[in-house]
Design a protein around this motif. Structure first.
Motif, PDB file in Angstrom:
ATOM      1  N   VAL A  43       0.871  -1.171   0.000  1.00 28.69           N
ATOM      2  CA  VAL A  43       0.000   0.000   0.000  1.00 28.69           C
ATOM      3  C   VAL A  43       0.909   1.221   0.000  1.00 28.69           C
ATOM      4  O   VAL A  43       1.795   1.328   0.848  1.00 28.69           O
ATOM      5  CB  VAL A  43      -0.908   0.033   1.257  1.00 28.69           C
ATOM      6  CG1 VAL A  43      -1.756   1.295   1.284  1.00 28.69           C
ATOM      7  CG2 VAL A  43      -1.779  -1.216   1.341  1.00 28.69           C
ATOM      8  N   ARG A  44       0.695   2.106  -0.966  1.00 30.30           N
ATOM      9  CA  ARG A  44       1.445   3.359  -0.996  1.00 30.30           C
ATOM     10  C   ARG A  44       0.515   4.485  -0.575  1.00 30.30           C
ATOM     11  O   ARG A  44      -0.558   4.657  -1.146  1.00 30.30           O
ATOM     12  CB  ARG A  44       1.997   3.630  -2.392  1.00 30.30           C
ATOM     13  CG  ARG A  44       2.933   4.842  -2.413  1.00 30.30           C
ATOM     14  CD  ARG A  44       3.575   5.047  -3.757  1.00 30.30           C
ATOM     15  NE  ARG A  44       2.594   5.524  -4.713  1.00 30.30           N
ATOM     16  CZ  ARG A  44       2.373   5.021  -5.924  1.00 30.30           C
ATOM     17  NH1 ARG A  44       3.057   3.974  -6.337  1.00 30.30           N
ATOM     18  NH2 ARG A  44       1.472   5.523  -6.727  1.00 30.30           N
ATOM     19  N   ARG A  45       0.916   5.195   0.455  1.00 30.80           N
ATOM     20  CA  ARG A  45       0.148   6.341   0.965  1.00 30.80           C
ATOM     21  C   ARG A  45       1.078   7.541   0.945  1.00 30.80           C
ATOM     22  O   ARG A  45       2.034   7.595   1.727  1.00 30.80           O
ATOM     23  CB  ARG A  45      -0.355   6.066   2.378  1.00 30.80           C
ATOM     24  CG  ARG A  45      -1.232   7.164   2.941  1.00 30.80           C
ATOM     25  CD  ARG A  45      -1.838   6.759   4.265  1.00 30.80           C
ATOM     26  NE  ARG A  45      -2.750   5.637   4.074  1.00 30.80           N
ATOM     27  CZ  ARG A  45      -2.992   4.696   4.995  1.00 30.80           C
ATOM     28  NH1 ARG A  45      -2.389   4.736   6.170  1.00 30.80           N
ATOM     29  NH2 ARG A  45      -3.815   3.708   4.732  1.00 30.80           N
ATOM     30  N   LYS A  46       0.796   8.452   0.023  1.00 26.76           N
ATOM     31  CA  LYS A  46       1.676   9.598  -0.225  1.00 26.76           C
ATOM     32  C   LYS A  46       3.075   9.075  -0.527  1.00 26.76           C
ATOM     33  O   LYS A  46       3.266   8.374  -1.496  1.00 26.76           O
ATOM     34  CB  LYS A  46       1.622  10.581   0.920  1.00 26.76           C
ATOM     35  CG  LYS A  46       0.229  11.172   1.097  1.00 26.76           C
ATOM     36  CD  LYS A  46       0.155  12.194   2.177  1.00 26.76           C
ATOM     37  CE  LYS A  46      -1.285  12.678   2.295  1.00 26.76           C
ATOM     38  NZ  LYS A  46      -1.468  13.642   3.324  1.00 26.76           N
ATOM     39  N   ARG A  47       4.053   9.342   0.307  1.00 29.98           N
ATOM     40  CA  ARG A  47       5.428   8.870   0.040  1.00 29.98           C
ATOM     41  C   ARG A  47       5.812   7.651   0.860  1.00 29.98           C
ATOM     42  O   ARG A  47       6.956   7.217   0.831  1.00 29.98           O
ATOM     43  CB  ARG A  47       6.408  10.003   0.317  1.00 29.98           C
ATOM     44  CG  ARG A  47       6.234  11.132  -0.653  1.00 29.98           C
ATOM     45  CD  ARG A  47       7.205  12.226  -0.372  1.00 29.98           C
ATOM     46  NE  ARG A  47       6.966  13.318  -1.298  1.00 29.98           N
ATOM     47  CZ  ARG A  47       7.913  14.005  -1.864  1.00 29.98           C
ATOM     48  NH1 ARG A  47       9.168  13.747  -1.610  1.00 29.98           N
ATOM     49  NH2 ARG A  47       7.604  14.979  -2.682  1.00 29.98           N
ATOM     50  N   GLN A  48       4.872   7.085   1.577  1.00 32.33           N
ATOM     51  CA  GLN A  48       5.144   5.931   2.428  1.00 32.33           C
ATOM     52  C   GLN A  48       4.651   4.658   1.746  1.00 32.33           C
ATOM     53  O   GLN A  48       3.544   4.626   1.200  1.00 32.33           O
ATOM     54  CB  GLN A  48       4.426   6.104   3.772  1.00 32.33           C
ATOM     55  CG  GLN A  48       4.625   4.974   4.728  1.00 32.33           C
ATOM     56  CD  GLN A  48       3.849   5.185   6.026  1.00 32.33           C
ATOM     57  OE1 GLN A  48       3.003   6.052   6.131  1.00 32.33           O
ATOM     58  NE2 GLN A  48       4.142   4.362   6.999  1.00 32.33           N
ATOM     59  N   ILE A  49       5.458   3.611   1.777  1.00 33.24           N
ATOM     60  CA  ILE A  49       5.053   2.303   1.265  1.00 33.24           C
ATOM     61  C   ILE A  49       4.966   1.353   2.445  1.00 33.24           C
ATOM     62  O   ILE A  49       5.884   1.273   3.260  1.00 33.24           O
ATOM     63  CB  ILE A  49       6.049   1.775   0.216  1.00 33.24           C
ATOM     64  CG1 ILE A  49       6.040   2.704  -0.998  1.00 33.24           C
ATOM     65  CG2 ILE A  49       5.690   0.353  -0.190  1.00 33.24           C
ATOM     66  CD1 ILE A  49       7.018   2.310  -2.060  1.00 33.24           C
ATOM     67  N   MET A  50       3.827   0.652   2.528  1.00 29.74           N
ATOM     68  CA  MET A  50       3.578  -0.258   3.644  1.00 29.74           C
ATOM     69  C   MET A  50       3.306  -1.666   3.120  1.00 29.74           C
ATOM     70  O   MET A  50       2.686  -1.817   2.076  1.00 29.74           O
ATOM     71  CB  MET A  50       2.354   0.202   4.439  1.00 29.74           C
ATOM     72  CG  MET A  50       2.456   1.593   5.008  1.00 29.74           C
ATOM     73  SD  MET A  50       0.892   2.103   5.764  1.00 29.74           S
ATOM     74  CE  MET A  50       0.002   2.658   4.324  1.00 29.74           C
TER      75      MET A  50
END
Length: 84
Positions: A43-50
């Motif tokens: 899951v990519r949320r803005k510049r964070q990848i989880m």
């Protein structure tokens, strides 16, 4: 060794953005009725990848990396779309 998933039985890797009114928006990954033949890889949320876990909350504008085959691809698109 690196393999291309598309060469094996129609498996594809896609990025799918979650729409505002999508059925999966504002739900935990574990509570969504994902099709059997798919995996939510990240899951990519803005510049964070989880790496998603069952308790990961999905939000509008998250981008899912989905590995899916056959009709599962369209089912995931519908779960992430306003037009479910």
């Amino acid at each position: 060794h690196q393999i291309r998933l598309g060469t094996y039985g129609g498996v594809s890797v896609e990025e799918i953005r979650i729409s505002e009114a999508a059925p999966c928006a504002n739900k935990q990954v574990s509570t969504v009725a994902w099709p059997h033949d798919c995996v939510i890889a990240s899951v990519r949320r803005k510049r964070q990848i989880m790496i998603p876990r069952g308790d990961t909350m999905l939000r509008r504008d998250d981008v899912l990396v989905v590995v899916a085959e056959g009709v599962a691809r369209e089912a995931v698109r519908q779960l992430c779309s306003d037009k479910a």
